[in-house]
Design a protein around this motif. Structure first.
Motif, PDB file in Angstrom:
ATOM      1  N   HIS A  70      25.347  46.874 -23.446  1.00 54.09           N
ATOM      2  CA  HIS A  70      25.771  46.606 -24.826  1.00 54.09           C
ATOM      3  C   HIS A  70      24.595  46.036 -25.630  1.00 54.09           C
ATOM      4  O   HIS A  70      24.313  46.474 -26.742  1.00 54.09           O
ATOM      5  CB  HIS A  70      26.945  45.623 -24.798  1.00 54.09           C
ATOM      6  N   HIS A  87      22.585  37.564 -29.065  1.00 53.51           N
ATOM      7  CA  HIS A  87      23.883  37.302 -29.705  1.00 53.51           C
ATOM      8  C   HIS A  87      25.037  37.037 -28.727  1.00 53.51           C
ATOM      9  O   HIS A  87      25.960  36.301 -29.054  1.00 53.51           O
ATOM     10  CB  HIS A  87      24.247  38.413 -30.702  1.00 53.51           C
ATOM     11  N   LYS A 110      28.107  35.109 -22.775  1.00 48.79           N
ATOM     12  CA  LYS A 110      29.016  35.857 -21.889  1.00 48.79           C
ATOM     13  C   LYS A 110      28.680  35.660 -20.417  1.00 48.79           C
ATOM     14  O   LYS A 110      29.533  35.880 -19.566  1.00 48.79           O
ATOM     15  CB  LYS A 110      29.002  37.339 -22.258  1.00 48.79           C
ATOM     16  N   ASP A 134      26.791  45.202 -34.064  1.00 49.39           N
ATOM     17  CA  ASP A 134      27.593  44.780 -32.908  1.00 49.39           C
ATOM     18  C   ASP A 134      28.963  45.446 -32.947  1.00 49.39           C
ATOM     19  O   ASP A 134      29.472  45.960 -31.945  1.00 49.39           O
ATOM     20  CB  ASP A 134      27.734  43.250 -32.952  1.00 49.39           C
TER      21      ASP A 134
HETATM   22 FE   LIG Z   1      28.217  41.864 -28.903  1.00 46.91          FE
END
Ligand SMILES: [Fe+2]
Ligand SMILES: [Fe+2]
Length: 328
Positions: free
Chosen positions: A164, A194, A198, A276
């Protein structure tokens, strides 16, 4: 492997057990166990008919088991269902968990080297330093390489975050080429950073799921904390640049209801938000098409996060048209 199964195939292998549910039949005595068996190639539904009530608790706790049975049903949507005759718990110590988690089809080392070469292309001293403070740490880099981008919807597999991120970076490079007003170094830096939170928002050792920290804080807050800590450890990071970094990070979901506490208020932030959003939506769409590849219908089943079904005949129509043109 799950991907190799078809109707009537015998099953005798170790699988991860997911979504276990016990249902009592109308006779109020007989209990059936409904679950999914999974490995890195996919998952299918499985049913263990008539389990004795004193086994329910024990079966409910099993993570990995040797499963014996066979594939008894192919549903209209192409998915398979297995009937299980025996289920024996496996000691998790002997397992390589990576065999049981869904994986990116990309080569993860290649994705990481693309990210490293992007970092090397950053000219601004402070931004490059910030990036290197994360990615030069082998422990961080390894976690980043393996993290999923989500638990559902887009890139919910090992390597999903790196995949991603590199796609968002590529979209941002294009945006930067079109709009020279946007500072390229800053936009690319933020594209790389960004979603770093995660790596803590999700657990991805045995199964892919939210961590407690992920559920309680979410990746925007976690990323902010990670970046803040790095900047605090540098004595020369400019305060105004720090605010721009933090603003772009906080606003990258674009709307309050999607978890951003601030709306994009600088050029790079609005560009990152759309890059995004574009990447997550297109990748999510591709994911839906992949899941529906054996579905013999024109329209997919209802997709909750898109609030629509999607049209599945696109490729067939476009491919035929291309062939027709070639024949003419
Ligand atoms: Fe993202
Ligand atoms: Fe995000």
């Amino acid at each position: 492997m799950i991907a190799g199964l078809s109707l009537n195939t015998q099953i005798n292998d170790i699988f991860l057990l997911k979504n276990k549910e016990f249902k009592v039949r109308r006779d109020k005595k007989t209990i059936d166990m409904f679950f999914k068996i999974a490995d890195k190639t996919g998952e299918i539904e499985a049913i263990n008919w008539d389990v004795s009530s004193d086994k329910v608790e024990e079966l409910g706790k099993i993570e990995f088991a040797r499963v014996q049975g066979h594939v008894t049903k192919k549903k209209i949507d192409g998915t398979l269902q297995a009937t299980v005759s025996s289920l024996t718990e496996t000691a998790t110590l002997d397992l390589d968990y990576s065999d049981y988690l869904p994986q990116s089809k990309e080569n993860l080392d290649e994705l990481m080297s693309k990210i490293f070469s992007k970092i090397n292309s950053i000219e601004n001293y402070h931004l490059k330093n910030l990036l290197k403070s994360f990615f030069d740490d082998p422990e961080f880099a390894e976690k980043f390489k393996r993290a999923p981008a989500a638990t559902k919807v887009h890139q919910p597999y090992i390597g999903g975050l790196a995949e991603h991120t590199i796609k968002v970076v590529a979209i941002c490079e294009t945006i930067g080429n079109i709009y020279k007003e946007i500072n390229r170094d800053f936009l690319i830096t933020m594209a790389i950073l960004h979603d770093i939170g995660k790596i803590r928002e999700y657990a991805y050792h045995k199964v892919i799921e939210h961590t407690d920290e992920g559920k309680l804080l979410g990746h925007i807050a976690i990323s902010l904390e990670m970046i803040d800590r790095k900047i605090r450890s540098m004595d020369d990071f400019p305060k105004d640049l720090e605010l721009m970094v933090k603003h772009t990070l906080l606003s990258h979901h674009g709307h309050f209801e999607f978890g951003s506490p601030r709306l994009p208020s600088i050029l790079a932030a609005i560009a990152l938000y759309y890059a995004d959003e574009l990447e997550a939506k297109v990748s999510g769409f591709i994911n839906v098409k992949e899941e529906n590849k054996d579905f013999n219908e024109k329209w997919s089943k209802w997709v909750w996060w898109l609030e629509r079904s999607i049209y599945l005949d696109e490729e067939a129509i476009l491919k035929n048209k291309i062939n027709e043109t070639e024949e003419e």
